[in-house]
Design a protein around this motif. Structure first.
Motif, PDB file in Angstrom:
ATOM      1  N   UNK B 211      38.865  45.729  35.737  1.00 49.95           N
ATOM      2  CA  UNK B 211      37.747  44.828  35.969  1.00 49.95           C
ATOM      3  C   UNK B 211      38.215  43.453  36.086  1.00 49.95           C
ATOM      4  N   UNK B 212      37.895  42.838  37.334  1.00 56.08           N
ATOM      5  CA  UNK B 212      38.325  41.407  37.280  1.00 56.08           C
ATOM      6  C   UNK B 212      37.249  40.672  36.507  1.00 56.08           C
ATOM      7  N   UNK B 213      37.692  40.142  35.555  1.00 60.80           N
ATOM      8  CA  UNK B 213      36.752  39.271  34.596  1.00 60.80           C
ATOM      9  C   UNK B 213      37.220  37.902  34.654  1.00 60.80           C
ATOM     10  N   UNK B 214      36.640  37.027  33.877  1.00 64.12           N
ATOM     11  CA  UNK B 214      36.831  35.464  34.167  1.00 64.12           C
ATOM     12  C   UNK B 214      37.740  35.073  33.270  1.00 64.12           C
ATOM     13  N   UNK B 215      39.064  35.639  33.339  1.00 64.29           N
ATOM     14  CA  UNK B 215      40.340  35.260  32.584  1.00 64.29           C
ATOM     15  C   UNK B 215      40.079  34.199  31.632  1.00 64.29           C
TER      16      UNK B 215
END
Lengths: 280, 215
Positions: B211-215
């Motif tokens: 899941x692309x998360x806000x790194x």
């Protein structure tokens, strides 16, 4: 490719040169972001099917204007979590079938809470009870969304864990039965992409295809307040590891909380639905 | 009696609260920590959802609410509702009840739950002209014929154990054969008892997923 939408156009203008390369690097390090679920745009109705872990048959028609309460959706009319810093007795519930979410007990349906979030069982914290009704935190936008669900058909459990993220001191503390079991210095969101404060919860435990920068990613039920989307995702904030220890103690992320390896190991054992308090 | 007609009347009446007073909880006696009492006056489920009104719950001292209704609906009419709850007990009393479509009437209906045991009482209650028992045994069910709609059922002193171990006592539960779905009217309900402690939440199993998360 990393793409994002910044809510504040002034920020968009300023950040175009400074943050996108960093975002790209972060996304590459986070395992290339994998498969981007459909319907990740903020606002509107969440997609059915794949976005929520397959509990709805792909291609099935979406319920008319009732969004699914997932990290991909926005729930309009959901009551705000009024006690954003309050502890509970640790009650968490799992819907054994998709349940309607109401704006008040027996009131207007505002969403459907599916049985799964990101392929894992849905576990949400109960923050209030009234008769047979339970008010639970939702993983959807806007931040602080909650809703009432009928108590029937819920599997209940108790978690002794809570997590506190102190943004001012850039510190994460893990509690078990109100006793501190670990404290770590962490990296938090930068000035333009701050980690959103409030009461939220551990939504899922993911093992990305690429183990770098983090073998485990722990998405929370909250989103960046400044990024509508990030890397094709819905701007979900997460706890995760980071290979470069020099970031800890700094406000450098796009909203996520980067934690040391031993913190990640401890946090990955915390039951889903456990509360996470993010305070300024 | 059509759906839309009844729904319209219910919406118009809105179960208006003309008086609503809640007392602050007082210090608890020696009730178990996981005991909780709860009560409500009236609810409707089915095509016409009416939330429990008034509703109270308490894990400590007495909490009470009073609801005075002046408006009437085609479906159900109750003029006064009083509910109270404490950690180890709950009570609900409703006065001047009428469900015209089922020819159900009562001067007063009450349910009480105390220490995990329940009871119900009816005053001058009748169904289609036939008097109903003042103190009906638990789960007394009688058929209800609604002209033009079919057969429903009335359960008096309905007692049901919840999954968590607590007891629900409902003085009257009326199921009406509304076209398309059954409407259920519950009048005077009280819940008490000690809930079983929920089990420990399971440790999570990592899901192989990105899941692309806000790194």
């Amino acid at each position: 490719m990393a793409t994002r939408i910044v809510r504040d156009p002034r920020r968009a203008g300023r950040s175009a040169g400074g943050l996108v390369p960093a975002a790209t690097a972060a996304l590459l390090l986070l395992g290339g972001c994998g498969t981007t679920p459909a319907g990740t745009a903020s606002g509107g109705t969440a997609p059915t099917g794949t976005a929520t872990g397959g509990q709805t048959a792909p291609g099935a028609p979406a319920p008319a204007r009732i969004p699914q309460a997932t990290t991909f959706g926005t729930v309009s009319g959901a009551p705000r979590d009024a006690s954003s810093d309050g502890a509970t007795d640790g009650l968490v519930v799992h819907p054994e079938r998709a349940v309607p979410v109401f704006d008040r007990p027996g009131g207007r349906p505002v969403a459907t809470l599916p049985t799964e979030q990101l392929g894992a069982p849905t576990w949400v914290p109960v923050v209030e009870s009234s008769g047979g009704w339970r008010r639970v935190l939702l993983p959807s936008r806007p931040n602080g969304s909650s809703g009432w669900i009928p108590g029937d058909g819920l599997r209940a459990a108790h978690t002794p864990y809570t997590v506190r993220v102190d943004l001012a001191h850039r510190r994460l503390t893990l509690f078990r039965s109100a006793k501190e079991t670990g404290r770590w210095t962490v990296a938090i969101g930068g000035a333009k992409t701050p980690t959103p404060p409030g009461r939220t919860f551990l939504m899922a435990t993911l093992a990305p295809a690429k183990r770098t920068p983090s073998p485990i990613v722990l998405p929370l039920g909250t989103h960046s307040a400044t990024l509508d989307t990030f890397g094709g995702g819905p701007g979900t904030v997460a706890l995760h590891g980071w290979p470069d220890a020099s970031v800890f103690g700094k406000a450098v992320t796009h909203g996520c909380v980067r934690v040391p390896e031993d913190a990640l190991r401890a946090l990955s054992r915390v039951p889903l639905g456990s509360l996470v308090f993010i305070t300024g | 009696m059509s759906h839309s007609h009844v729904a319209g009347r219910l919406t118009a009446a809105g179960l208006l609260v003309t008086a609503l007073v809640a007392a602050a909880p007082t210090a608890s006696a020696a009730a178990p920590r996981d005991a909780e009492g709860a009560a409500y006056g009236l609810t409707v489920t089915g095509p016409l959802d009416v939330p429990p009104v008034p509703a109270v719950s308490s894990r400590s001292g007495d909490v009470t609410k009073h609801l005075l209704r002046e408006d009437h609906t085609d479906l159900v009419d109750a003029s006064a509702l009083d509910v109270s709850a404490a950690a180890d007990r709950a009570r609900s009393a409703v006065a001047r009840v009428a469900v015209p479509s089922a020819k159900l009437r009562a001067d007063a209906v009450s349910a009480e739950c105390r220490g995990g045991r329940g009871s119900a009482s009816l005053a001058r209650a009748s169904l289609a002209g036939r008097s109903l028992d003042v103190s009906p045994p638990p789960n007394t069910t009688v058929p209800v014929d609604v002209p033009g709609l079919g057969r429903g059922s009335l359960t008096l002193n309905k007692q049901q154990r919840r999954a968590d171990g607590r007891l629900d006592v409902t003085a009257m539960e009326l199921r009406l054969p509304v076209p398309g779905d059954a409407a259920t009217i519950r009048i005077a309900s009280a819940t008490c008892g000690r809930a079983a402690a929920p089990p420990k939440a399971p440790a999570p199993t990592p899901v192989k997923r990105d899941l692309p998360v806000t790194g």
